[in-house]
Write a protein that holds these residues in place. Structure first.
Motif, PDB file in Angstrom:
ATOM      1  N   LYS A 131       0.815  -1.214   0.000  1.00  0.00           N
ATOM      2  CA  LYS A 131       0.000   0.000   0.000  1.00  0.00           C
ATOM      3  C   LYS A 131       0.853   1.271   0.000  1.00  0.00           C
ATOM      4  O   LYS A 131       0.329   2.372  -0.135  1.00  0.00           O
ATOM      5  CB  LYS A 131      -0.906   0.027   1.232  1.00  0.00           C
ATOM      6  N   PHE A 132       2.167   1.106   0.172  1.00  0.00           N
ATOM      7  CA  PHE A 132       3.036   2.251   0.362  1.00  0.00           C
ATOM      8  C   PHE A 132       4.142   2.329  -0.683  1.00  0.00           C
ATOM      9  O   PHE A 132       4.424   1.370  -1.387  1.00  0.00           O
ATOM     10  CB  PHE A 132       3.672   2.196   1.759  1.00  0.00           C
ATOM     11  N   LYS A 133       4.773   3.492  -0.737  1.00  0.00           N
ATOM     12  CA  LYS A 133       5.910   3.713  -1.630  1.00  0.00           C
ATOM     13  C   LYS A 133       7.010   4.417  -0.858  1.00  0.00           C
ATOM     14  O   LYS A 133       6.758   5.047   0.181  1.00  0.00           O
ATOM     15  CB  LYS A 133       5.491   4.556  -2.825  1.00  0.00           C
ATOM     16  N   PRO A 134       8.253   4.346  -1.319  1.00  0.00           N
ATOM     17  CA  PRO A 134       9.357   5.043  -0.649  1.00  0.00           C
ATOM     18  C   PRO A 134       9.110   6.558  -0.658  1.00  0.00           C
ATOM     19  O   PRO A 134       8.426   7.088  -1.543  1.00  0.00           O
ATOM     20  CB  PRO A 134      10.578   4.672  -1.496  1.00  0.00           C
ATOM     21  N   PRO A 135       9.668   7.271   0.322  1.00  0.00           N
ATOM     22  CA  PRO A 135       9.428   8.708   0.411  1.00  0.00           C
ATOM     23  C   PRO A 135      10.216   9.517  -0.609  1.00  0.00           C
ATOM     24  O   PRO A 135      11.218   9.051  -1.157  1.00  0.00           O
ATOM     25  CB  PRO A 135       9.894   9.033   1.831  1.00  0.00           C
ATOM     26  N   PHE A 136       9.736  10.733  -0.853  1.00  0.00           N
ATOM     27  CA  PHE A 136      10.456  11.740  -1.643  1.00  0.00           C
ATOM     28  C   PHE A 136      10.810  11.264  -3.060  1.00  0.00           C
ATOM     29  O   PHE A 136      11.842  11.620  -3.605  1.00  0.00           O
ATOM     30  CB  PHE A 136      11.729  12.169  -0.909  1.00  0.00           C
ATOM     31  N   ASP A 170      13.266   2.974  -4.223  1.00  0.00           N
ATOM     32  CA  ASP A 170      13.157   1.873  -3.271  1.00  0.00           C
ATOM     33  C   ASP A 170      13.442   2.379  -1.863  1.00  0.00           C
ATOM     34  O   ASP A 170      13.847   3.523  -1.658  1.00  0.00           O
ATOM     35  CB  ASP A 170      14.107   0.727  -3.632  1.00  0.00           C
ATOM     36  N   PHE A 171      13.218   1.498  -0.883  1.00  0.00           N
ATOM     37  CA  PHE A 171      13.476   1.839   0.510  1.00  0.00           C
ATOM     38  C   PHE A 171      14.959   1.622   0.782  1.00  0.00           C
ATOM     39  O   PHE A 171      15.412   0.493   0.949  1.00  0.00           O
ATOM     40  CB  PHE A 171      12.623   0.980   1.444  1.00  0.00           C
ATOM     41  N   GLY A 172      15.705   2.714   0.851  1.00  0.00           N
ATOM     42  CA  GLY A 172      17.146   2.616   1.000  1.00  0.00           C
ATOM     43  C   GLY A 172      17.626   2.448   2.414  1.00  0.00           C
ATOM     44  O   GLY A 172      18.800   2.175   2.652  1.00  0.00           O
ATOM     45  N   SER A 173      16.721   2.595   3.383  1.00  0.00           N
ATOM     46  CA  SER A 173      17.078   2.454   4.794  1.00  0.00           C
ATOM     47  C   SER A 173      15.806   2.183   5.589  1.00  0.00           C
ATOM     48  O   SER A 173      14.683   2.332   5.071  1.00  0.00           O
ATOM     49  CB  SER A 173      17.749   3.728   5.319  1.00  0.00           C
ATOM     50  N   PHE A 174      15.975   1.837   6.854  1.00  0.00           N
ATOM     51  CA  PHE A 174      14.803   1.611   7.694  1.00  0.00           C
ATOM     52  C   PHE A 174      14.054   2.915   7.929  1.00  0.00           C
ATOM     53  O   PHE A 174      12.837   2.920   8.090  1.00  0.00           O
ATOM     54  CB  PHE A 174      15.225   0.998   9.031  1.00  0.00           C
ATOM     55  N   GLN A 175      14.773   4.039   7.949  1.00  0.00           N
ATOM     56  CA  GLN A 175      14.128   5.334   8.109  1.00  0.00           C
ATOM     57  C   GLN A 175      13.170   5.609   6.954  1.00  0.00           C
ATOM     58  O   GLN A 175      12.099   6.192   7.150  1.00  0.00           O
ATOM     59  CB  GLN A 175      15.181   6.437   8.183  1.00  0.00           C
ATOM     60  N   ASP A 176      13.532   5.181   5.747  1.00  0.00           N
ATOM     61  CA  ASP A 176      12.640   5.331   4.606  1.00  0.00           C
ATOM     62  C   ASP A 176      11.323   4.598   4.854  1.00  0.00           C
ATOM     63  O   ASP A 176      10.250   5.048   4.431  1.00  0.00           O
ATOM     64  CB  ASP A 176      13.290   4.780   3.336  1.00  0.00           C
ATOM     65  N   PHE A 177      11.403   3.459   5.528  1.00  0.00           N
ATOM     66  CA  PHE A 177      10.195   2.722   5.862  1.00  0.00           C
ATOM     67  C   PHE A 177       9.362   3.488   6.882  1.00  0.00           C
ATOM     68  O   PHE A 177       8.132   3.569   6.771  1.00  0.00           O
ATOM     69  CB  PHE A 177      10.545   1.336   6.395  1.00  0.00           C
ATOM     70  N   PHE A 178      10.019   4.078   7.872  1.00  0.00           N
ATOM     71  CA  PHE A 178       9.303   4.839   8.892  1.00  0.00           C
ATOM     72  C   PHE A 178       8.513   5.985   8.276  1.00  0.00           C
ATOM     73  O   PHE A 178       7.396   6.284   8.713  1.00  0.00           O
ATOM     74  CB  PHE A 178      10.278   5.399   9.930  1.00  0.00           C
ATOM     75  N   ILE A 179       9.068   6.651   7.286  1.00  0.00           N
ATOM     76  CA  ILE A 179       8.396   7.816   6.698  1.00  0.00           C
ATOM     77  C   ILE A 179       7.791   7.467   5.338  1.00  0.00           C
ATOM     78  O   ILE A 179       7.680   8.318   4.458  1.00  0.00           O
ATOM     79  CB  ILE A 179       9.347   9.016   6.595  1.00  0.00           C
ATOM     80  N   ARG A 180       7.384   6.228   5.181  1.00  0.00           N
ATOM     81  CA  ARG A 180       6.754   5.756   3.941  1.00  0.00           C
ATOM     82  C   ARG A 180       5.537   6.617   3.588  1.00  0.00           C
ATOM     83  O   ARG A 180       4.908   7.229   4.458  1.00  0.00           O
ATOM     84  CB  ARG A 180       6.339   4.294   4.095  1.00  0.00           C
TER      85      ARG A 180
END
Length: 287
Positions: free
Chosen positions: A82-87, A91-101
């Motif tokens: 349901k989500f996509k990487p931020p900005f 892809d999700f380059g780090s766990f922080q990217d997942f947090f701010i999905r």
């Protein structure tokens, strides 16, 4: 503390999590450690330590934990679909990217008022009924959270506090159409947010932690007060770029995001229709 959900199977996301029952003695110990020990460390040092801790989640190696984290914390193993990487990242380059999905597609709801975030509704009541909190020998009322005078927020307004667990979606959206009438940054502490350790005063961190206050004046001229509250390991709270005083905002338009844990408080002229204290709410669900 018992926590339940409203129409859980109809959730667009998956906001619920385990709410721990903490014995009275342990809650008092945790409160002492959070407020009297960590809370007495100067705020700049708290932020520096939190930033260093949070930076670990920016490292590329941390992305390896995303799949395991999803498997442990979500019943829907396709949750991330349901989500996509931020900005605009590919892809999700780090766990922080997942947090701010980001949602690929935001929930849709035709009602005039919606919840601005997802998480546990840990506090709810009339502004006039929420008890004061003592912060560093100073008694503070609920209006302290929003950085206003006691007479500013009508006593009949409803106060809500939603605690966002690490697993929750960490973006805050507008609960109503309107105009942004005030933005205020209040520096402060970063004491532990988890409401179950404060027992009778689950909103204690919101009285003293660093926060951004954003007021929205709706089409009827009523002000909706939002307070976006940080906690330990929160490197920063980032307002969305279009957010500015005097600017118009649409329901469900993004207001801010959190890097790691958070709480969102609101004082509103409307009361929630379906949710009571200790239930889970979801961004975009009917308020």
């Amino acid at each position: 503390m018992e926590a339940s959900t409203y129409l859980e199977n109809d959730y667009y996301s998956e906001p619920h999590f385990t709410v721990f029952k903490v014995p009275e003695w342990r809650a008092k110990l945790y409160t002492f450690l959070s407020v009297n020990v960590w809370g007495n460390i100067p705020s700049p040092i708290q932020r520096k330590l939190s930033s260093k801790y949070a930076s670990v989640y920016d490292k590329p190696f941390s992305k390896r934990f995303i799949k395991t984290y999803i498997r442990i914390n979500y019943s829907d193993k396709n949750y991330l679909d349901k989500f996509k990487p931020p900005f605009g990242k590919s892809d999700f380059g780090s766990f922080q990217d997942f947090f701010i999905r980001e949602f690929k597609e935001l929930p849709k709801n035709d009602v005039p008022f919606v919840w601005p975030c997802e998480g546990l509704l840990c506090d709810k009541g009339k502004v006039s009924d929420i008890e004061k909190s003592r912060v560093k020998s100073d008694d503070r009322t609920i209006t302290t959270i929003f950085g206003t005078l006691d007479s500013t927020i009508p006593k009949e307004y409803t106060f809500t506090n939603v605690f966002l667990h690490n697993k929750n979606y960490h973006r805050i959206h507008a609960p109503v159409n309107g105009t942004i009438s005030r933005i205020q940054h209040i520096p402060g502490d970063l004491i532990v947010l988890r409401p179950w350790i404060y027992k009778q005063n689950p909103s204690l961190p919101a009285f003293r932690n660093e926060r951004y206050n954003v007021d929205i004046t709706d089409d009827k001229g009523r002000t909706w007060y939002l307070s976006i509250v940080g906690g330990p390991a929160v490197r920063t709270i980032e307002l969305a770029k279009p957010i500015k005083v005097g600017g118009s905002i649409k329901k469900m338009e993004e207001i801010a995001l959190f890097y790691l844990g958070s709480t969102c408080c609101m004082a509103s002229p409307e009361a929630p229709k379906w949710h009571s204290k200790n239930t889970f709410v979801e961004v975009g669900a009917t308020y």
